[in-house]
Design a protein around this motif. Sequence first.
Motif, PDB file in Angstrom:
ATOM      1  N   GLY A 237      47.956  14.888  12.576  1.00 21.26           N
ATOM      2  CA  GLY A 237      46.656  15.524  13.484  1.00 21.26           C
ATOM      3  C   GLY A 237      46.040  15.928  12.852  1.00 21.26           C
ATOM      4  O   GLY A 237      45.396  15.081  11.916  1.00 21.26           O
ATOM      5  N   PRO A 238      44.766  16.958  13.316  1.00 23.84           N
ATOM      6  CA  PRO A 238      45.267  17.915  14.417  1.00 23.84           C
ATOM      7  C   PRO A 238      44.255  16.523  15.685  1.00 23.84           C
ATOM      8  O   PRO A 238      43.724  16.036  15.929  1.00 23.84           O
ATOM      9  N   ILE A 239      45.141  17.176  16.454  1.00 25.88           N
ATOM     10  CA  ILE A 239      45.007  16.645  18.123  1.00 25.88           C
ATOM     11  C   ILE A 239      44.154  17.732  19.009  1.00 25.88           C
ATOM     12  O   ILE A 239      44.564  18.822  18.892  1.00 25.88           O
ATOM     13  N   VAL A 240      43.710  17.790  19.868  1.00 22.62           N
ATOM     14  CA  VAL A 240      43.234  18.325  21.176  1.00 22.62           C
ATOM     15  C   VAL A 240      43.585  18.079  22.632  1.00 22.62           C
ATOM     16  O   VAL A 240      43.225  17.030  22.685  1.00 22.62           O
ATOM     17  N   VAL A 241      44.001  19.143  22.772  1.00 19.69           N
ATOM     18  CA  VAL A 241      44.524  19.255  24.205  1.00 19.69           C
ATOM     19  C   VAL A 241      44.574  20.239  24.635  1.00 19.69           C
ATOM     20  O   VAL A 241      45.297  21.370  24.726  1.00 19.69           O
ATOM     21  N   ASP A 242      44.071  19.728  26.732  1.00 17.21           N
ATOM     22  CA  ASP A 242      43.937  21.010  27.140  1.00 17.21           C
ATOM     23  C   ASP A 242      43.192  22.193  26.724  1.00 17.21           C
ATOM     24  O   ASP A 242      43.833  23.070  26.724  1.00 17.21           O
ATOM     25  N   GLU A 243      42.051  22.090  25.573  1.00 22.16           N
ATOM     26  CA  GLU A 243      41.491  22.996  25.295  1.00 22.16           C
ATOM     27  C   GLU A 243      42.448  24.312  23.686  1.00 22.16           C
ATOM     28  O   GLU A 243      41.679  24.577  24.110  1.00 22.16           O
ATOM     29  N   ASN A 244      43.235  23.458  23.547  1.00 22.30           N
ATOM     30  CA  ASN A 244      43.812  23.605  22.286  1.00 22.30           C
ATOM     31  C   ASN A 244      43.757  22.935  21.609  1.00 22.30           C
ATOM     32  O   ASN A 244      43.686  21.454  22.500  1.00 22.30           O
ATOM     33  N   LEU A 245      43.938  23.096  19.608  1.00 16.28           N
ATOM     34  CA  LEU A 245      44.474  22.213  19.064  1.00 16.28           C
ATOM     35  C   LEU A 245      45.695  22.717  18.631  1.00 16.28           C
ATOM     36  O   LEU A 245      45.892  23.470  18.156  1.00 16.28           O
ATOM     37  N   TYR A 246      46.533  21.472  17.873  1.00 20.32           N
ATOM     38  CA  TYR A 246      48.366  20.861  18.198  1.00 20.32           C
ATOM     39  C   TYR A 246      47.703  20.291  16.820  1.00 20.32           C
ATOM     40  O   TYR A 246      46.622  19.856  16.274  1.00 20.32           O
ATOM     41  N   TYR A 247      48.599  20.928  15.668  1.00 20.80           N
ATOM     42  CA  TYR A 247      48.376  20.347  14.381  1.00 20.80           C
ATOM     43  C   TYR A 247      49.913  20.573  13.934  1.00 20.80           C
ATOM     44  O   TYR A 247      51.270  21.229  14.370  1.00 20.80           O
ATOM     45  N   ALA A 248      50.536  19.059  13.036  1.00 21.79           N
ATOM     46  CA  ALA A 248      51.786  19.717  11.830  1.00 21.79           C
ATOM     47  C   ALA A 248      51.873  20.035  11.059  1.00 21.79           C
ATOM     48  O   ALA A 248      50.902  19.240  10.649  1.00 21.79           O
ATOM     49  N   GLY A 249      53.044  20.311   9.984  1.00 21.19           N
ATOM     50  CA  GLY A 249      52.614  20.869   8.535  1.00 21.19           C
ATOM     51  C   GLY A 249      54.292  20.612   8.171  1.00 21.19           C
ATOM     52  O   GLY A 249      54.696  21.348   8.607  1.00 21.19           O
ATOM     53  N   LEU A 250      54.411  20.299   6.904  1.00 17.03           N
ATOM     54  CA  LEU A 250      55.885  20.659   6.126  1.00 17.03           C
ATOM     55  C   LEU A 250      55.274  21.213   5.664  1.00 17.03           C
ATOM     56  O   LEU A 250      54.640  20.921   4.532  1.00 17.03           O
ATOM     57  N   PRO A 251      56.638  22.909   5.653  1.00 15.72           N
ATOM     58  CA  PRO A 251      55.571  23.614   4.251  1.00 15.72           C
ATOM     59  C   PRO A 251      55.958  23.235   3.034  1.00 15.72           C
ATOM     60  O   PRO A 251      55.251  23.376   1.687  1.00 15.72           O
ATOM     61  N   SER A 252      57.252  22.427   3.034  1.00 12.48           N
ATOM     62  CA  SER A 252      57.929  22.373   1.420  1.00 12.48           C
ATOM     63  C   SER A 252      59.123  21.044   1.594  1.00 12.48           C
ATOM     64  O   SER A 252      59.185  20.703   2.419  1.00 12.48           O
ATOM     65  N   ARG A 253      59.186  20.757   0.260  1.00 14.12           N
ATOM     66  CA  ARG A 253      60.599  19.490   0.103  1.00 14.12           C
ATOM     67  C   ARG A 253      61.716  19.751   0.259  1.00 14.12           C
ATOM     68  O   ARG A 253      62.093  19.267   0.200  1.00 14.12           O
ATOM     69  N   ASN A 254      61.790  21.885   0.925  1.00 15.49           N
ATOM     70  CA  ASN A 254      62.943  21.928   0.696  1.00 15.49           C
ATOM     71  C   ASN A 254      63.951  21.567   2.182  1.00 15.49           C
ATOM     72  O   ASN A 254      63.394  21.225   3.277  1.00 15.49           O
ATOM     73  N   PRO A 255      65.053  20.880   1.768  1.00 16.89           N
ATOM     74  CA  PRO A 255      65.462  19.957   2.964  1.00 16.89           C
ATOM     75  C   PRO A 255      65.814  21.067   4.321  1.00 16.89           C
ATOM     76  O   PRO A 255      66.351  20.827   5.223  1.00 16.89           O
ATOM     77  N   ASN A 256      65.971  22.446   3.971  1.00 16.86           N
ATOM     78  CA  ASN A 256      66.143  23.564   5.488  1.00 16.86           C
ATOM     79  C   ASN A 256      64.980  23.812   5.600  1.00 16.86           C
ATOM     80  O   ASN A 256      64.984  24.800   6.582  1.00 16.86           O
TER      81      ASN A 256
END
Length: 186
Positions: free
Chosen positions: A102-121
């Motif tokens: 991302g980030p993307i803007v949809v309906d006056e909201n910003l969305y983004y995604a992230g992976l906090p760590s390489r921990n498989p859990n």
Amino acid sequence: MKNSLGSMGQVVLGFRSLIIKLSLFVLFAALLAWALGGTLFPRPEIREPDSILFQGQQWYWRIATGGKEPGPGRVVWQLMMRPSEDDDPMPIGTRTWVEGVGPIVVDENLYYAGLPSRNPNEHWRIERIDDTLAVVEEFMIPDRLAVERQLARLKAGLPIQDPDTIEAQRELVLDPAPETADREME
């Protein structure tokens, strides 16, 4: 006739010669590194992909690798916001990520995604920022494929699915029933 320098003078001349040779070596190493586009001292390489406009501000990922960060090949993603061209960019929170989408803007909201760590859990997170410029909602997503699907759903005007639905649909995508696949081919 005895040598006027003595043995102590020869040691000093030897150290002087060694210092000159080391200085020349460091100088030529620095010049070679410079000519090849590098440096003798580590510094992070920073990239800032294209930004999007949200609430009159530019939002983008800052991707840094190298430098004094521990670990080989460590890449750090941080969401950034720049109020205007004249202002310095500001990080959004103190959290860093190992991957981002991302980030993307949809309906006056910003969305983004992230992976906090390489921990498989640890799961991916999709976060929503509203007009208050604060994270107001967070969705736990199992993997990158699901993140891409959920962001595509948002762009299409559909809501983010719950984890059970995501898991059920993953099974259909990765291992469709043979009779369903045969019918689709006809």
